[in-house]
Design a protein around this motif. Structure first.
Motif, mmCIF file in Angstrom:
data_model
loop_
_atom_site.group_PDB
_atom_site.id
_atom_site.type_symbol
_atom_site.label_atom_id
_atom_site.label_comp_id
_atom_site.label_asym_id
_atom_site.label_seq_id
_atom_site.Cartn_x
_atom_site.Cartn_y
_atom_site.Cartn_z
ATOM 1 N N ARG A 15 -32.385 -7.660 2.630
ATOM 2 C CA ARG A 15 -32.476 -8.772 3.568
ATOM 3 C C ARG A 15 -31.486 -9.866 3.159
ATOM 4 O O ARG A 15 -31.206 -10.034 1.971
ATOM 5 C CB ARG A 15 -33.899 -9.368 3.579
ATOM 6 N N SER A 16 -31.003 -10.617 4.135
ATOM 7 C CA SER A 16 -30.049 -11.704 3.855
ATOM 8 C C SER A 16 -30.445 -12.912 4.679
ATOM 9 O O SER A 16 -30.456 -12.854 5.915
ATOM 10 C CB SER A 16 -28.629 -11.255 4.219
ATOM 11 N N ASN A 17 -30.793 -14.001 4.001
ATOM 12 C CA ASN A 17 -31.250 -15.209 4.682
ATOM 13 C C ASN A 17 -30.678 -16.452 4.008
ATOM 14 O O ASN A 17 -30.238 -16.409 2.857
ATOM 15 C CB ASN A 17 -32.783 -15.274 4.667
ATOM 16 N N ALA A 45 -26.586 -9.246 6.520
ATOM 17 C CA ALA A 45 -27.878 -8.754 7.003
ATOM 18 C C ALA A 45 -27.696 -7.480 7.819
ATOM 19 O O ALA A 45 -28.437 -6.502 7.679
ATOM 20 C CB ALA A 45 -28.565 -9.833 7.846
ATOM 21 N N GLY A 67 -28.855 -4.182 5.801
ATOM 22 C CA GLY A 67 -30.218 -3.938 6.280
ATOM 23 C C GLY A 67 -30.671 -2.490 6.141
ATOM 24 O O GLY A 67 -31.785 -2.222 5.664
ATOM 25 N N SER A 107 -23.789 -14.524 6.215
ATOM 26 C CA SER A 107 -25.137 -14.036 5.918
ATOM 27 C C SER A 107 -25.631 -13.082 7.004
ATOM 28 O O SER A 107 -26.274 -12.070 6.717
ATOM 29 C CB SER A 107 -26.111 -15.211 5.768
ATOM 30 N N ARG A 108 -25.320 -13.395 8.262
ATOM 31 C CA ARG A 108 -25.743 -12.514 9.355
ATOM 32 C C ARG A 108 -25.030 -11.159 9.286
ATOM 33 O O ARG A 108 -25.635 -10.112 9.538
ATOM 34 C CB ARG A 108 -25.481 -13.189 10.701
ATOM 35 N N THR A 141 -37.796 -10.234 7.929
ATOM 36 C CA THR A 141 -36.961 -11.393 8.280
ATOM 37 C C THR A 141 -35.603 -11.262 7.614
ATOM 38 O O THR A 141 -35.507 -11.197 6.389
ATOM 39 C CB THR A 141 -37.651 -12.698 7.827
ATOM 40 N N THR A 142 -34.561 -11.191 8.436
ATOM 41 C CA THR A 142 -33.200 -11.143 7.897
ATOM 42 C C THR A 142 -32.244 -11.770 8.899
ATOM 43 O O THR A 142 -32.540 -11.842 10.096
ATOM 44 C CB THR A 142 -32.788 -9.696 7.541
ATOM 45 N N GLY A 143 -31.117 -12.271 8.396
ATOM 46 C CA GLY A 143 -30.162 -12.965 9.261
ATOM 47 C C GLY A 143 -30.689 -14.307 9.746
ATOM 48 O O GLY A 143 -30.192 -14.863 10.719
ATOM 49 N N GLU A 144 -31.665 -14.853 9.034
ATOM 50 C CA GLU A 144 -32.352 -16.077 9.468
ATOM 51 C C GLU A 144 -31.867 -17.287 8.672
ATOM 52 O O GLU A 144 -31.381 -17.160 7.555
ATOM 53 C CB GLU A 144 -33.872 -15.903 9.278
ATOM 54 N N SER A 181 -33.657 -8.855 -1.604
ATOM 55 C CA SER A 181 -33.395 -10.040 -0.805
ATOM 56 C C SER A 181 -32.250 -10.853 -1.388
ATOM 57 O O SER A 181 -32.221 -11.122 -2.589
ATOM 58 C CB SER A 181 -34.673 -10.902 -0.767
#
Length: 258
Positions: free
Chosen positions: A184-186, A175, A179, A171-172, A242-245, A142
């Motif tokens: 994950r990238s948040n 992600a 991925g 970040s998106r 949960t990623t891109g959040e 993460s």
């Protein structure tokens, strides 16, 4: 601590400078939750970071990392291995900088060189840090960054606000690309805190007043614990899909109008 939500995980926390920072709260809570933590900073801030590393529940290793230095980035994985970190389960990007010339009013008048610095250090570095750590990133792992809600324009924030909007987009993209490797990238969007970052903004007191009047849950400008807990939660296995959040930790300010 045994049985914490980061039990057995190895985490890099960048940009730790003072105990008033979200990064420091994150490092402390991560250790309390069972992680082994390594910190980074550079230049004059490196000695401050080394001092702060001793104040954590367990003294943390420190590596030098200037995200504008290509050699620092290209050698980061090897230097982390030398410190005994053969894998990374999490990376915290707590890096942001804009020259004073890029802040305050007069947004359209700012020279490209000042805006460019804000984008390189505060936005591009999120992707370059993820890439530098990529050889060590576990599957799953993460990456978590920090923003100040960039969906609106703020007073006095200037090009830092535009750089934060770019960071949220970066970040998106991270992600999307990482991925498939289980990364994950948040982003955590925290309310205003009396950190070094906020103190460097002229006229930042008006943020404090706005939050005190409007956040449904209330808001303390000196309490980094809620944001640190959110980062640690995102580093843990409790957000596996949960990623891109962007997770708001702002007392609910972003959700209400006047």
């Amino acid at each position: 601590m045994s049985g914490g939500i980061l039990e057995g995980k190895e985490i890099l926390v960048t940009g730790v400078l003072t105990e008033a920072s979200i990064a420091y709260a994150t490092a402390r809570i991560a250790q309390e939750q069972g992680a082994t933590v390594v910190l980074s900073n550079f230049g004059r801030a490196l000695s401050l970071c080394q001092r702060i590393a001793k104040r954590l529940p367990q003294e943390a290793a420190v590596v030098e990392l200037d995200v504008t230095n290509t050699e620092h980035l290209s050698t980061l994985a090897d230097r982390l291995r030398e410190q005994g970190f053969d894998t990374l389960d999490g990376v915290v990007h707590s890096i942001g900088f804009a020259p004073q010339e890029a802040m305050g009013e007069g947004f359209p008048e700012v020279a490209w060189e000042h805006a460019a610095t804000a984008f390189q250090v505060s936005s591009w570095s999120y992707a370059s840090l993820a890439q530098a750590c990529r050889p060590l990133l576990a599957n799953p792992s993460s990456v978590v960054g920090l923003t100040f809600d960039a969906s609106v324009a703020w007073p006095v924030y200037g090009w830092m606000g535009a750089a934060k909007a770019a960071l949220e987009s970066v970040s998106r993209y991270v992600a999307r690309e990482l991925g498939p490797e289980g990364v994950r990238s948040n982003i955590v969007a925290a309310g205003p805190l009396r950190s070094m970052a906020m103190k460097s903004i002229p006229g930042s007191a008006q943020f404090e007043e706005a939050w005190e009047g409007r956040a449904p849950l209330g808001w303390s400008v000196t309490d980094t614990e809620p944001a640190g807990k959110a980062v640690v939660a995102l580093l843990s296995d409790w957000f596996p899909a949960t990623t891109g959040e962007i997770v708001h930790v702002d007392g609910g300010f972003h959700a209400v109008g006047v």
